[in-house]
Design an enzyme around this catalytic site. Sequence first.
Site, mmCIF file in Angstrom:
data_model
loop_
_atom_site.group_PDB
_atom_site.id
_atom_site.type_symbol
_atom_site.label_atom_id
_atom_site.label_comp_id
_atom_site.label_asym_id
_atom_site.label_seq_id
_atom_site.Cartn_x
_atom_site.Cartn_y
_atom_site.Cartn_z
ATOM 1 C CB ALA A 165 0.776 -8.432 -3.891
ATOM 2 N N GLY A 194 4.604 -10.518 -1.061
ATOM 3 C CA GLY A 194 5.318 -10.363 -2.334
ATOM 4 C C GLY A 194 6.692 -9.728 -2.169
ATOM 5 C CD GLU A 236 5.311 -14.509 -2.722
ATOM 6 O OE1 GLU A 236 4.642 -13.446 -2.738
ATOM 7 O OE2 GLU A 236 4.849 -15.596 -3.090
ATOM 8 C CD GLU A 294 1.500 -14.001 1.278
ATOM 9 O OE1 GLU A 294 1.921 -14.485 2.352
ATOM 10 O OE2 GLU A 294 2.266 -13.547 0.407
HETATM 11 N N1 COA Z 1 -0.869 -3.096 -0.213
HETATM 12 C C1 COA Z 1 -1.406 -1.874 -0.307
HETATM 13 N N2 COA Z 1 -1.180 -0.883 0.554
HETATM 14 C C2 COA Z 1 -0.347 -1.163 1.580
HETATM 15 C C3 COA Z 1 0.247 -2.415 1.754
HETATM 16 C C4 COA Z 1 -0.037 -3.420 0.798
HETATM 17 N N3 COA Z 1 0.499 -4.632 0.857
HETATM 18 N N4 COA Z 1 0.998 -2.384 2.879
HETATM 19 C C5 COA Z 1 0.878 -1.140 3.382
HETATM 20 N N5 COA Z 1 0.058 -0.403 2.602
HETATM 21 C C6 COA Z 1 -0.330 0.997 2.794
HETATM 22 C C7 COA Z 1 -1.355 1.121 3.930
HETATM 23 O O1 COA Z 1 -2.662 0.836 3.464
HETATM 24 C C8 COA Z 1 -1.157 2.559 4.334
HETATM 25 O O2 COA Z 1 -1.822 3.368 3.416
HETATM 26 P P1 COA Z 1 -2.658 4.685 3.939
HETATM 27 O O3 COA Z 1 -1.585 5.571 4.532
HETATM 28 O O4 COA Z 1 -3.243 5.234 2.670
HETATM 29 O O5 COA Z 1 -3.646 4.198 4.938
HETATM 30 C C9 COA Z 1 0.348 2.785 4.127
HETATM 31 O O6 COA Z 1 0.773 1.766 3.237
HETATM 32 C C10 COA Z 1 1.137 2.656 5.419
HETATM 33 O O7 COA Z 1 0.807 1.414 6.007
HETATM 34 P P2 COA Z 1 0.249 1.282 7.501
HETATM 35 O O8 COA Z 1 -0.475 -0.023 7.613
HETATM 36 O O9 COA Z 1 -0.504 2.499 7.911
HETATM 37 O O10 COA Z 1 1.638 1.224 8.314
HETATM 38 P P3 COA Z 1 1.930 0.498 9.706
HETATM 39 O O11 COA Z 1 3.277 0.945 10.103
HETATM 40 O O12 COA Z 1 0.790 0.665 10.661
HETATM 41 O O13 COA Z 1 1.984 -1.070 9.333
HETATM 42 C C11 COA Z 1 2.600 -2.988 8.002
HETATM 43 C C12 COA Z 1 2.961 -1.559 8.444
HETATM 44 C C13 COA Z 1 3.599 -3.408 6.937
HETATM 45 C C14 COA Z 1 2.670 -3.945 9.213
HETATM 46 C C15 COA Z 1 1.164 -2.990 7.440
HETATM 47 O O14 COA Z 1 1.073 -1.950 6.445
HETATM 48 C C16 COA Z 1 0.768 -4.281 6.781
HETATM 49 O O15 COA Z 1 0.435 -5.242 7.472
HETATM 50 N N6 COA Z 1 0.743 -4.303 5.421
HETATM 51 C C17 COA Z 1 0.277 -5.431 4.673
HETATM 52 C C18 COA Z 1 1.266 -6.544 4.687
HETATM 53 C C19 COA Z 1 0.717 -7.735 3.962
HETATM 54 O O16 COA Z 1 -0.229 -8.377 4.376
HETATM 55 N N7 COA Z 1 1.340 -8.041 2.833
HETATM 56 C C20 COA Z 1 1.008 -9.180 2.042
HETATM 57 C C21 COA Z 1 0.073 -8.817 0.963
HETATM 58 S S1 COA Z 1 -0.317 -10.247 0.016
#
Ligand code: COA
Length: 264
Positions: free
Chosen positions: A70, A115, A118, A138
């Site tokens: 999400a 999400g 999910e 989460e």
């Molecule tokens: N919501 C909003 N934005 C998200 C996102 C999310 N769940 N997951 C990734 N993004 C965005 C990042 O903020 C980043 O944006 P930016 O370029 O404007 O800074 C872009 O997507 C790329 O992500 P980034 O974190 O730079 O890539 P990465 O390769 O270093 O890491 C992940 C990838 C998936 C490991 C990392 O993005 C992450 O942990 N995301 C969240 C996962 C999460 O906790 N999801 C559950 C949410 S309830």
Amino acid sequence: MERFGNLETLAVTQEDVATVISIARQEALNALNKAVLTELDTVLDALRDYGSSKPLIITGEGSRAFVAGADIGEMAGMSPEEALEFSRFGQRIFSKLESFPQVTIAAVNGYALGGGNELAMACDIRIAASNARFGQPEVGLGIIPGFGGTQRLAQIVGRANALDLILSGRMINAQEALRIGLVHKVVDEGKALEEALNYAKTLMNNSAFAIAQAKKVLYAGSAGKDDGMALEADMFSGCFKHPDQREGMNAFLAKRKPDFKREG
Ligand code: COA
């Protein structure tokens, strides 16, 4: 596609053997914001009203992510009431997907987190590319899964594996997902959609009516899920009353580690 109006966050294509919905927010790793969920709702309703008898494939645009969760930017400032509404909204759409009368297949190409996992679990079949990564991270953000994950993960992989994944928040690779039964098949990187279309093709030999009946019966076995869903939404919302939610999400947005306070 005219039938669905103007879509901004989804791309929908009609293939011979399936309808393919791609989440199209690559700049945010296809994170689910309200716009994506609203459009998904519209498309599911339109396909159902139209009486589509084709399987439905859900995937994410690009090779990096199916859906990375999400949208944390959208959730960070939510009040508990807004969080409750958001959780119920996501739950309702994913339940609609689960009860879609034809077979639904998640073609997972990269991250399927929170999400995203999910969403994949609300589909009948999950096909993963070898670079796919799954998890429910989460708790590292100070919240819990809120789109049915607490219920579906335990149903799919058993409570022991669900506890491990949800409490640790750890990410697993496609092979481990296969081993615990989270996905049905693993294919080479870049091939998940192709394999999903192959699977869909095999379904075209079966009775669409009988498939719809079989799905109803298989999911009818999930007794008690409604209570679990209601509790999940309440608990999800409750997290937004605790300082850990702000700390967890602000830390993610600021690209730093969260500093959760512990007493004792
Ligand atoms: N919501 C909003 N934005 C998200 C996102 C999310 N769940 N997951 C990734 N993004 C965005 C990042 O903020 C980043 O944006 P930016 O370029 O404007 O800074 C872009 O997507 C790329 O992500 P980034 O974190 O730079 O890539 P990465 O390769 O270093 O890491 C992940 C990838 C998936 C490991 C990392 O993005 C992450 O942990 N995301 C969240 C996962 C999460 O906790 N999801 C559950 C949410 S309830």
